[in-house]
Design a protein around this motif. Sequence first.
Motif, PDB file in Angstrom:
ATOM      1  N   SER A  37       0.440 -13.896 -11.191  1.00 14.95           N
ATOM      2  CA  SER A  37      -0.809 -13.450 -11.301  1.00 14.95           C
ATOM      3  C   SER A  37      -1.089 -12.030 -11.151  1.00 14.95           C
ATOM      4  CB  SER A  37      -2.043 -13.888 -10.312  1.00 14.95           C
ATOM      5  OG  SER A  37      -3.004 -13.324 -10.381  1.00 14.95           O
ATOM      6  N   ILE A  38      -1.540 -11.126 -12.300  1.00 15.43           N
ATOM      7  CA  ILE A  38      -1.666  -9.924 -12.463  1.00 15.43           C
ATOM      8  C   ILE A  38      -3.194  -9.637 -13.001  1.00 15.43           C
ATOM      9  CG2 ILE A  38       0.662  -8.994 -12.427  1.00 15.43           C
ATOM     10  CD1 ILE A  38       0.403  -8.409 -15.598  1.00 15.43           C
ATOM     11  N   GLY A  39      -3.694  -8.387 -12.555  1.00 17.10           N
ATOM     12  CA  GLY A  39      -5.100  -8.030 -13.085  1.00 17.10           C
ATOM     13  C   GLY A  39      -5.163  -7.293 -14.236  1.00 17.10           C
ATOM     14  N   VAL A  40      -3.937  -6.325 -14.607  1.00 16.70           N
ATOM     15  CA  VAL A  40      -4.099  -5.926 -15.735  1.00 16.70           C
ATOM     16  C   VAL A  40      -3.756  -6.643 -16.930  1.00 16.70           C
ATOM     17  CG1 VAL A  40      -3.519  -3.586 -14.862  1.00 16.70           C
ATOM     18  CG2 VAL A  40      -1.741  -5.262 -15.489  1.00 16.70           C
ATOM     19  N   ASN A  41      -4.083  -6.196 -18.289  1.00 15.86           N
ATOM     20  CA  ASN A  41      -3.938  -7.223 -19.561  1.00 15.86           C
ATOM     21  C   ASN A  41      -2.823  -7.327 -19.849  1.00 15.86           C
ATOM     22  OD1 ASN A  41      -3.649  -5.103 -21.206  1.00 15.86           O
ATOM     23  ND2 ASN A  41      -5.710  -4.767 -21.622  1.00 15.86           N
ATOM     24  N   ASP A  76      -8.501 -11.928  -8.972  1.00 13.38           N
ATOM     25  CA  ASP A  76      -8.579 -10.519  -8.358  1.00 13.38           C
ATOM     26  C   ASP A  76      -7.336 -10.293  -7.272  1.00 13.38           C
ATOM     27  OD1 ASP A  76      -9.723 -10.753  -5.906  1.00 13.38           O
ATOM     28  OD2 ASP A  76     -11.887 -10.831  -7.065  1.00 13.38           O
ATOM     29  N   ASP A  77      -7.055  -9.004  -7.164  1.00 16.41           N
ATOM     30  CA  ASP A  77      -5.889  -8.762  -6.366  1.00 16.41           C
ATOM     31  C   ASP A  77      -6.281  -9.288  -4.859  1.00 16.41           C
ATOM     32  OD1 ASP A  77      -4.911  -7.357  -8.178  1.00 16.41           O
ATOM     33  OD2 ASP A  77      -5.268  -5.005  -7.230  1.00 16.41           O
ATOM     34  N   ARG A  78      -7.261  -9.112  -4.493  1.00 15.68           N
ATOM     35  CA  ARG A  78      -7.527  -9.665  -3.081  1.00 15.68           C
ATOM     36  C   ARG A  78      -7.544 -11.130  -2.767  1.00 15.68           C
ATOM     37  NH1 ARG A  78     -12.081  -6.611   0.634  1.00 15.68           N
ATOM     38  NH2 ARG A  78     -11.666  -8.043   2.387  1.00 15.68           N
ATOM     39  N   PRO A  94       0.043  -6.540  -6.816  1.00 13.93           N
ATOM     40  CA  PRO A  94      -1.184  -5.499  -6.984  1.00 13.93           C
ATOM     41  C   PRO A  94      -0.701  -4.401  -6.435  1.00 13.93           C
ATOM     42  CG  PRO A  94      -0.944  -6.844  -4.754  1.00 13.93           C
ATOM     43  CD  PRO A  94       0.010  -7.305  -5.641  1.00 13.93           C
ATOM     44  N   SER A  95      -1.692  -3.183  -6.771  1.00 20.91           N
ATOM     45  CA  SER A  95      -1.503  -2.083  -6.078  1.00 20.91           C
ATOM     46  C   SER A  95      -1.511  -2.408  -4.601  1.00 20.91           C
ATOM     47  CB  SER A  95      -2.914  -1.309  -6.243  1.00 20.91           C
ATOM     48  OG  SER A  95      -2.950  -0.937  -7.822  1.00 20.91           O
ATOM     49  N   THR A  96      -0.969  -1.338  -3.745  1.00 23.57           N
ATOM     50  CA  THR A  96      -0.802  -1.648  -2.378  1.00 23.57           C
ATOM     51  C   THR A  96      -2.136  -1.659  -1.702  1.00 23.57           C
ATOM     52  OG1 THR A  96      -0.233   0.737  -2.310  1.00 23.57           O
ATOM     53  CG2 THR A  96       1.448  -0.811  -2.305  1.00 23.57           C
ATOM     54  N   ILE A 173     -18.265   6.617  -8.594  1.00 26.09           N
ATOM     55  CA  ILE A 173     -16.950   6.528  -8.972  1.00 26.09           C
ATOM     56  C   ILE A 173     -16.625   4.832  -8.515  1.00 26.09           C
ATOM     57  CG2 ILE A 173     -14.490   6.951  -8.638  1.00 26.09           C
ATOM     58  CD1 ILE A 173     -16.203   9.219 -10.074  1.00 26.09           C
ATOM     59  N   ARG A 174     -15.872   4.264  -9.260  1.00 28.64           N
ATOM     60  CA  ARG A 174     -15.584   2.792  -8.771  1.00 28.64           C
ATOM     61  C   ARG A 174     -14.055   3.167  -7.870  1.00 28.64           C
ATOM     62  NH1 ARG A 174     -10.093   0.267  -9.916  1.00 28.64           N
ATOM     63  NH2 ARG A 174     -10.354  -1.867  -8.575  1.00 28.64           N
ATOM     64  N   THR A 175     -14.231   2.635  -6.796  1.00 27.82           N
ATOM     65  CA  THR A 175     -12.553   2.675  -6.032  1.00 27.82           C
ATOM     66  C   THR A 175     -12.003   1.469  -5.955  1.00 27.82           C
ATOM     67  OG1 THR A 175     -13.468   2.407  -3.898  1.00 27.82           O
ATOM     68  CG2 THR A 175     -13.432   4.599  -4.821  1.00 27.82           C
ATOM     69  N   MET A 176     -11.058   1.110  -5.953  1.00 26.34           N
ATOM     70  CA  MET A 176     -10.536  -0.129  -5.397  1.00 26.34           C
ATOM     71  C   MET A 176     -10.900  -0.560  -3.961  1.00 26.34           C
ATOM     72  SD  MET A 176      -6.345   0.055  -6.343  1.00 26.34           S
ATOM     73  CE  MET A 176      -6.022   1.849  -6.004  1.00 26.34           C
ATOM     74  N   GLU A 177     -10.762  -1.751  -3.543  1.00 31.81           N
ATOM     75  CA  GLU A 177     -11.531  -2.205  -2.328  1.00 31.81           C
ATOM     76  C   GLU A 177     -10.314  -1.685  -1.172  1.00 31.81           C
ATOM     77  OE1 GLU A 177     -13.578  -6.150  -3.281  1.00 31.81           O
ATOM     78  OE2 GLU A 177     -11.615  -6.298  -4.239  1.00 31.81           O
ATOM     79  N   ALA A 196     -13.697  -4.887  -7.579  1.00 29.27           N
ATOM     80  CA  ALA A 196     -12.373  -5.521  -7.788  1.00 29.27           C
ATOM     81  C   ALA A 196     -12.200  -5.045  -9.336  1.00 29.27           C
ATOM     82  CB  ALA A 196     -12.536  -6.951  -8.219  1.00 29.27           C
ATOM     83  N   PHE A 197     -10.868  -4.862  -9.748  1.00 30.63           N
ATOM     84  CA  PHE A 197     -10.395  -4.398 -11.013  1.00 30.63           C
ATOM     85  C   PHE A 197     -10.958  -5.175 -12.015  1.00 30.63           C
ATOM     86  CE2 PHE A 197      -7.417  -4.135 -14.599  1.00 30.63           C
ATOM     87  CZ  PHE A 197      -7.450  -2.802 -14.903  1.00 30.63           C
ATOM     88  N   THR A 198     -11.197  -6.540 -11.952  1.00 28.76           N
ATOM     89  CA  THR A 198     -11.713  -7.231 -13.031  1.00 28.76           C
ATOM     90  C   THR A 198     -13.054  -7.153 -13.416  1.00 28.76           C
ATOM     91  OG1 THR A 198     -12.071  -8.808 -11.150  1.00 28.76           O
ATOM     92  CG2 THR A 198     -10.105  -9.338 -12.322  1.00 28.76           C
ATOM     93  N   PRO A 240       1.877   2.263  -5.371  1.00 27.93           N
ATOM     94  CA  PRO A 240       2.829   1.408  -6.050  1.00 27.93           C
ATOM     95  C   PRO A 240       2.035   0.054  -6.053  1.00 27.93           C
ATOM     96  CG  PRO A 240       3.569   1.871  -3.679  1.00 27.93           C
ATOM     97  CD  PRO A 240       2.295   2.805  -3.810  1.00 27.93           C
ATOM     98  N   PHE A 241       2.808  -0.587  -6.871  1.00 26.88           N
ATOM     99  CA  PHE A 241       2.840  -1.993  -7.137  1.00 26.88           C
ATOM    100  C   PHE A 241       3.717  -2.585  -6.343  1.00 26.88           C
ATOM    101  CE2 PHE A 241       1.142  -2.131 -12.030  1.00 26.88           C
ATOM    102  CZ  PHE A 241      -0.157  -2.225 -11.333  1.00 26.88           C
ATOM    103  N   ILE A 242       3.203  -3.582  -5.771  1.00 24.56           N
ATOM    104  CA  ILE A 242       4.430  -4.294  -4.689  1.00 24.56           C
ATOM    105  C   ILE A 242       4.345  -5.781  -5.044  1.00 24.56           C
ATOM    106  CG2 ILE A 242       2.356  -4.788  -2.879  1.00 24.56           C
ATOM    107  CD1 ILE A 242       4.459  -4.980  -0.815  1.00 24.56           C
TER     108      ILE A 242
END
Length: 335
Positions: A37-41, A76-78, A94-96, A173-177, A196-198, A240-242
Amino acid sequence: STMVLAACGGNSNSTGASEKGSDSASGEGGKRTIKVSIGVNDKHPEYEASLKFKELVEAESDDLTVEVYHSGQIADDRSAIEMLQFGTLDVTIPSTSPLVNFIPAYGVFDLPFTVPNEEVADKVLDGPFGDKMLEMVDQQGLVGLAWWENGFRNLTNDVKPVAGMEDVKGLKIRTMENEIHLDAWKALGANPTPMAFTELFTAMQQGTIDGQENPYPTILLSKYPEVQKHISNTNHVYTPFIFLFSKKIWEELSAEQQDIISKAAVEAGKFNRERTREVADESLETLKKEMTFTEIKEGEFEKFQEAVKPVIDKYKDKIGAEIVDEFLAEVDKAK
Ligand code: KDG
């Protein structure tokens, strides 16, 4: 207790010595479908690299099939990380940054303006520091198999050109969680909200936020120019992505399957870095046509760095002073 049961459950023939996750057991294996599962398209280099992972695994294995789900269709990532913990999803990349909600030490990657370029990131992540961080996710029921690239993050907004500190003031500004990102943007004078990115595209479309920050490929390929006018080269953080695997499921795989999967994750990660860098350059060129590109003025990066210093100090203990110092030393060595 359930803890003990969980620890002893499954197949206990712990002969499996794979490269990563070598301290965990292996099982019987058999036919399996690995869901990613990834968040981007599906336009994003992370999706291309996930398909590369699929190709590598399926070429090596007779009993493993890989299915890739993009755009946060699964979660979503979380939530995806939580599903890995429960063993209801195999892989997420996800992003770290959202991982910090599970492992505070991961905040080391969120400290802004620490990594100067991709070459330094590669050296630090591919060295002993990166290995140590990958191993650390074990405590949360995860297996960390590889570092992939997301890229340096850059600010976009729909209100005004941003050339320095003054312009950031008051921007929603939206930030990541992630609390470090939240505090860093507050320290810069912005009005940040975690999300969430979604949910991001809709939030920008509806104007509940003014802007967001992501690497150039994500900005272009997620069609943010449709809802954002301005972009600046803030390059403020390299998160990074992990590549994460569910430990619960991992331990049911045979040692051979584990080996195939860990090698494919690393190999696809190399492909991912190359593609991401090509796509980043191309994306910036296109973004310059579709948006107003504003260069950060001389002297402004120094101001940004000065403003976020208290945030770095605040989180040093929470992340772990040793980890922070080790990371900064590795970055210096790699420069
Ligand atoms: O697939 C990765 C995405 O889910 C996410 O991590 C992208 O960096 C990202 C963000 O801004 O949430």
